[in-house]
Enzyme design. Sequence first.
Site, short mmCIF file in Angstrom:
data_model
loop_
_atom_site.label_atom_id
_atom_site.label_comp_id
_atom_site.label_asym_id
_atom_site.label_seq_id
_atom_site.Cartn_x
_atom_site.Cartn_y
_atom_site.Cartn_z
N ASP A 168 33.85 33.46 32.90
CA ASP A 168 34.52 34.79 32.87
C ASP A 168 35.16 34.86 31.72
O ASP A 168 35.19 34.31 30.72
CB ASP A 168 35.46 34.98 34.26
CG ASP A 168 35.83 36.29 34.43
OD1 ASP A 168 36.00 36.36 35.63
OD2 ASP A 168 35.82 37.21 33.70
C1 GLC Z 1 37.08 40.15 33.96
C2 GLC Z 1 36.70 39.83 35.81
C3 GLC Z 1 35.05 39.63 35.74
C4 GLC Z 1 34.36 40.73 34.83
C5 GLC Z 1 34.47 40.16 33.33
C6 GLC Z 1 33.93 41.25 32.58
O1 GLC Z 1 37.99 39.54 33.62
O2 GLC Z 1 37.36 38.71 36.16
O3 GLC Z 1 34.87 40.27 37.27
O4 GLC Z 1 33.08 40.60 35.35
O5 GLC Z 1 35.87 40.07 33.07
O6 GLC Z 1 34.57 42.46 32.48
#
Ligand code: GLC
Length: 751
Positions: free
Chosen positions: A300
């Site tokens: 993430d």
């Molecule tokens: C965010 C979220 C995740 C998302 C990623 C990209 O922090 O936790 O669900 O897909 O970043 O935006």
Amino acid sequence: MSRPVPIRLRIALAAAVAALLALALLLIPRDSAPPATADNPNDAIEARIDDWLSRMTLQQKLGQLQQLDADFPSGRLRDDQLQLVREGRLGSTLNGRGAAATNAAQRVALEESSLRIPLLFSFDVIHGYRTVFPVPLGEASSWDPAAAELSASIAAQEARAAGVAWTFAPMVDVTRDPRWGRIVEGAGEDSYLGSVFSAARVHGFQGDDYSRPDRVAATAKHWVAYGGTEAGRDYNTVDVSDRRLREFYFPPFRAAVDAGVATFMTSFNEVNGVPATANPYVLRDVLRREWGFDGPVVSDYTAIRELIIHGVAADDADAAQLAVNAGTDIEMVSRTIAENGERLVAEGKLSEATIDEAVRHVLRLKYRLGLFDRPYVDASREAAVLSDPQHRREARRIAGRSMVLLKNDGGALPLSRDLRKVALVGPLADSQVDMMGTWIGDGKESDVVTIRDGLEQVYGSRNVRYAQGCDAPCRSSGGFGNALAAVRSSQAAVVVLGEPWDWSGEASARSRIDLPGKQEQLLKAIAATGKPYVVVLMNGRPLTIDWAARHAPAIVEAWYPGSEAGNAVADVLTGKVDPGGKLPVTFPRSTGQIPIHYDEKPTGRPFDPANKYTSKYLDVDNTPLYPFGFGLSYTRFALSDLSVSPGTIDADGSVSVSATVRNVGRRAGDEVVQLYLRDRVASVTRPVRSLRGFSRVTLQPGASQRVTFRLDRDDLALLDASGRSVVEPGAFTVWVSNSSVGGLEASFTVE
Ligand code: GLC
């Protein structure tokens, strides 16, 4: 006898042949590895990847593991990012989107870099790309996986037409804590329901071949147990038993793997002391070895660098080493792998073989997406696909199926279409941004039909008296006077209450889950006018709406319905659509009851109102405000004739459970017939009920339908004390019901 060829001619011929060979090599596309010997396309892909790996520098390999965040508003890559592309040091982007922007960046990758490996564009297409569908918790309320699959397939069509080949969806985290804002992004509290919707959404996004121009690679996220965050506070600690992991949190992810999901994303949280992003147990032992998953795992957002803040990594190099060795392949936004990988390999802390394995996962995804053969999108299709009117029609239909009728005393709903003076009041009644909820992809506020628009379509703008009353946080009652005046001058009032769109979703935990601010005060004032009124809720989580539940004549849970919100709400309020949805999550009476969920364990002293010494609170009714699986309809249904056969099976046998559902009301409507199971006596404690089947049916007045479910080994199995999946002998109870409470009951025996 032939004359000898003069030496000069031989040299000239040899030079010509060498030149032709060199030219041929130049003309062969770089990605075409030696022709695969095997006839298996996967072997051909692997052979091509072998060839790539043999020709890539370590820096280029590390580049494929890097994902960076493009400019969100424009969807374009920044100049410094394009330079990394030229140097073969960027493999994928987040938020890069739009056919023109992605084609431009792709051209740099394929024409200005030495490597010429196509770029991969990812984006959070969670519940729609440009056409925004109900938030996932709302869509799960439809108990209609086909609807979820369709909305994901439409989202895929739009996203791929805009150059996005990889979505970070579905989010398949289950949770029992509505304080956690991300409950809105999933399918609620139940692992079985979550697994069904997980598979449906993966199929919707990917189809059976995600190299097609109308499909995208999906992502099962957030791996794992993110919904178990302590106190419902986002990013907080998760410490749960392996039993809880395997029985509750894992199944929707396993369902995604079984559905062929292309990628996984790690979660921010630790799992039992080790952050998920650097957790070899969940990343290698379970995901790779037990489940055989062969796609890439992306971290993430900056989660690899956050290993330092978790306190398990001393610095960036440490974080990179831990994450890659644990099994995280792609680094989202932070740059620890790209910036330290070569030194880690030189120091023997990372092997190039481990790097190669990660790069293989990435290249395999790019091949499966068809990016080597078709790296560009046809920009001429984009506008038409994104504005396809059929997509809006489906968004309206699915939004209608996502709504849950929580209360309807005295037939307050549906509203007559003949009303001449309808008051529409409340903070969310005419707010385009709030209709879509969180994670709206490339959705545009200007595209959204508000509830005011929808009701004015039905009644005419002259007959709808709108007054906001207060904004969504509702800290001031200054606008109440106008709202009450509108109500007093009308025949009936529609009161739209709930949470601002950004009070749920990421980083949006709430310590109390009441209606915001003075909204309940506004509702009480409206009730005090004595005028007929109905409540429409728009929220991203269950709310503790005890006063409304006791006093409002009718309540429709609309969640955030998306681009077609106003039309879908009007369809339901006026009876054009029967609100046949059911709750995928329990509504507590008070925050203090959390976690409260239907599939609790019996304990040795289950709640008994007649016995002090049983599991309960002294200060609240020990039942939920609204239970899991609950939802009314504009008509009424009756269940009858429950049959279970055979009555006895062996451990590998299966059981058929049937019942008849009849529409005993005067209007057509939908019912979701639900099957629950309980293993009465087992070697480990078992929930008092577990959902094991459901079917949404539409019936005309007086019509009936026989609904049949099949229970087999997977439905009956449990993890025994040693973690083995077994079906144990003994009695099982089944219920066929219209919610997780009550229903027709029968039993069968496993010998
Ligand atoms: C965010 C979220 C995740 C998302 C990623 C990209 O922090 O936790 O669900 O897909 O970043 O935006």
